[in-house]
Design a protein around this motif. Structure first.
Motif, PDB file in Angstrom:
ATOM      1  N   SER A 493      37.392  47.594  37.821  1.00  0.00           N
ATOM      2  CA  SER A 493      38.184  46.416  38.197  1.00  0.00           C
ATOM      3  C   SER A 493      37.391  45.547  39.184  1.00  0.00           C
ATOM      4  N   ASP A 496      37.500  45.023  34.201  1.00  0.00           N
ATOM      5  CA  ASP A 496      38.103  45.993  33.285  1.00  0.00           C
ATOM      6  C   ASP A 496      38.770  45.294  32.104  1.00  0.00           C
ATOM      7  N   THR A 498      39.364  45.049  28.459  1.00  0.00           N
ATOM      8  CA  THR A 498      39.222  45.922  27.298  1.00  0.00           C
ATOM      9  C   THR A 498      39.996  45.354  26.121  1.00  0.00           C
TER      10      THR A 498
END
Length: 527
Positions: A493, A496, A498
């Motif tokens: 983070s 992050d 995804t």
């Protein structure tokens, strides 16, 4: 009487308005163009088609959603960025395929494309009533309108998957539309582009720069074919082949179009990759179709953003707090990923042209003000002091956006020929490699398997870095492939970002559009 609300003001400025001189008792409006007194002359028809082109530059609504920037953020090539998680949070959520159905960016993308489609449909519904005196002009303008309609629909079906198929201006009783079968949308796109390929001119003069040629239509049709083959069939489960009216496209058909472009278009690779970029190199011989942007100091402002002629991705891309004699500051969106930087091989001349490596160039700026900071920015369209607009500078950066380059045609050809003509695939692939590494370079040997495809995908990633093609290439190889690549590029983070396979890689359909449809439109999975 309904006013025409879709003719670009630019056209009125550039081409002028002929005042009505009829009797003052004439019931037609004397100062306004309306549907009843427009679409009569060749000039009217030309203006109407240019108004369709105008939508290519739009950024509707409160969101900021340039096509290439959004596509980069969705991929493993970039993160959302900005000044913090609250700076365009719709883009931050987009980086995780977790948009709210009320976010401005998906709504703006939707509205812009359907605005272009509306303008194309309106023109096509009126064209038979125009008094054409120039031989072939009606056919050319019709082909341009169909090219642009196909272009807008392709972006819609890429972003949303399930969209209404509207081919005429709608009466109020027809406004509530459900989504069409994606197969039908793809086939309509193919029909429009194939008509354009057959009917657009092969040569675009310098005075006509920005208009579509037959080669633009053919190259875009090849792109549609590959996306339909990979994502349409592989993810959306389309069971039929791509069709244009009564013609079903085979791989050989698309290979023939690719070869036609390579052998007969007159387009070719620019010798030096660096000479593809910058205002002095726009509309070069490698450019098959590019969206035109220019600095118009007195056009557009924050209250009328679609009036600008500039490229919005430029100011959004720059680092914050830059102190440099060459580079300007920007809003620090779409920072390029470490994964992309690492993809370039030693000796690849494209790296320093494509990636602004802050450390390598000793750039003075404020990384602490750049969210999801990586130290890398996309350089091809990075704002430079020499090009800074004098007025409304944030909105009017004059860098064109290439849509299709000759290098893309070569690499699409290499991919298509991988299964049936390795010699030609190798030739097309090697041409792009040699431009990047020098004539003495020996390109890796392609094989007709996944390893060969991986080589072509690697080449596409570095050749088109920052141009927005990577995400769609990932989706063509399936959701698992896209998830693996995008997740591998993510970090701790706030990096992050995804991939969500539950969404099938699609954006949410804006809730306002579902409501306006009387709930005939259904929300995409995962939202």
């Amino acid at each position: 009487m309904r006013k025409i609300k879709n003719i670009s003001i630019i056209l009125f400025m550039a081409l002028g308005i002929v005042a009505c001189t009829k009797d003052f008792l004439e019931l037609q409006p004397l100062t306004d163009r309306v549907e009843d007194n427009f679409y009569k002359t060749e000039k009217d028809a030309f203006e109407a088609v240019v108004s369709i082109y105008d939508v290519l530059q739009w950024q509707t609504g409160g969101g900021y959603h340039p096509w290439d920037l959004v596509s980069n953020i969705l991929s493993d090539d970039a993160f959302a960025g900005g000044s913090g998680p609250g700076d365009r949070p719709g883009l931050v959520r987009m980086g995780k395929l977790s948009n709210f159905v009320t976010d401005e960016e998906p709504l703006g993308i939707w509205k812009d494309r359907f605005s272009g489609i509306y303008r194309a449909n309106l023109f096509l519904s009126k064209v038979d009533g125009v008094d054409f005196k120039t031989e072939g002009l009606k056919t050319r303008l019709t082909a341009e309108a169909r090219f642009l309609r196909g272009y807008f629909y392709f972006e819609l079906v890429q972003f949303y998957g399930n969209v209404p198929l509207i081919l005429k201006p709608l009466a109020p009783s027809e406004y509530q539309q459900s989504a069409a079968d994606p197969a039908d949308v793809y086939n309509q796109i193919a029909s429009d582009l194939y008509y354009a390929y057959q009917n657009l001119p092969a040569t675009i003069t310098a005075a006509e720069k920005g208009r579509a040629s037959k080669w633009a239509a053919g190259a875009l049709l090849a792109r549609v074919y590959l996306f339909h083959k990979g994502y349409g069939k592989g993810v959306l489960n389309i069971t039929t082949d791509l069709k244009a009216d009564d013609k079903t496209f085979t791989e050989t058909d698309i290979e023939t179009i690719i070869d036609d472009i390579v052998e007969n278009s007159g387009h070719g690779l620019v010798a030096n990759y660096a000479n593809l970029w910058g205002v002095d190199n726009e509309n070069n011989n490698e450019s098959i179709f590019e969206i035109q942007h220019t600095q118009k100091a007195d056009w557009g402002d924050w209250g009328w953003r679609n009036g600008t002629e500039g490229n919005w991705a430029v100011v959004m891309t720059g680092f914050r707090g830059v102190e440099d004699p060459i580079y300007e500051s920007g809003w620090s969106f779409q920072p390029a990923s470490q994964s992309l930087a690492d993809e370039f091989e030693p000796g690849d001349s494209r790296y320093s042209v494509s990636i602004l490596d802050a450390a390598a160039e000793s750039l003075v700026y404020k990384p602490e003000n750049c969210y999801q900071h990586t130290g890398y920015a996309f350089k091809k369209f990075y704002p430079r002091k020499a090009d800074r607009p004098a007025t409304n500078d944030a909105l009017n950066w004059p860098y064109n956006r290439p849509v299709i380059r000759f290098a893309d045609v070569l690499l699409m050809g290499a991919e298509l020929y991988l299964d049936n003509n390795l010699g030609k695939a190798q030739d097309y692939y090697s041409r792009v490699r040699k431009r990047a590494f020098g004539d003495a370079h020996v390109a890796p040997t392609l094989t007709n398997d996944q390893a060969g495809l991986d080589l072509i995908y690697h080449e596409r990633r570095v050749e088109f870095a920052g141009e927005g093609l990577r995400y769609w290439d990932l989706l063509r190889r399936g959701l698992t492939y896209a998830e693996t690549k995008i997740n591998a590029a993510a970090g701790a983070s706030p990096l992050d970002e995804t991939f969500s396979s539950a969404t099938k890689g699609l954006l949410p359909i804006p809730q306002t559009e579902i409501t306006l449809s009387g709930n005939k439109l259904k929300q995409n999975a995962g939202y």
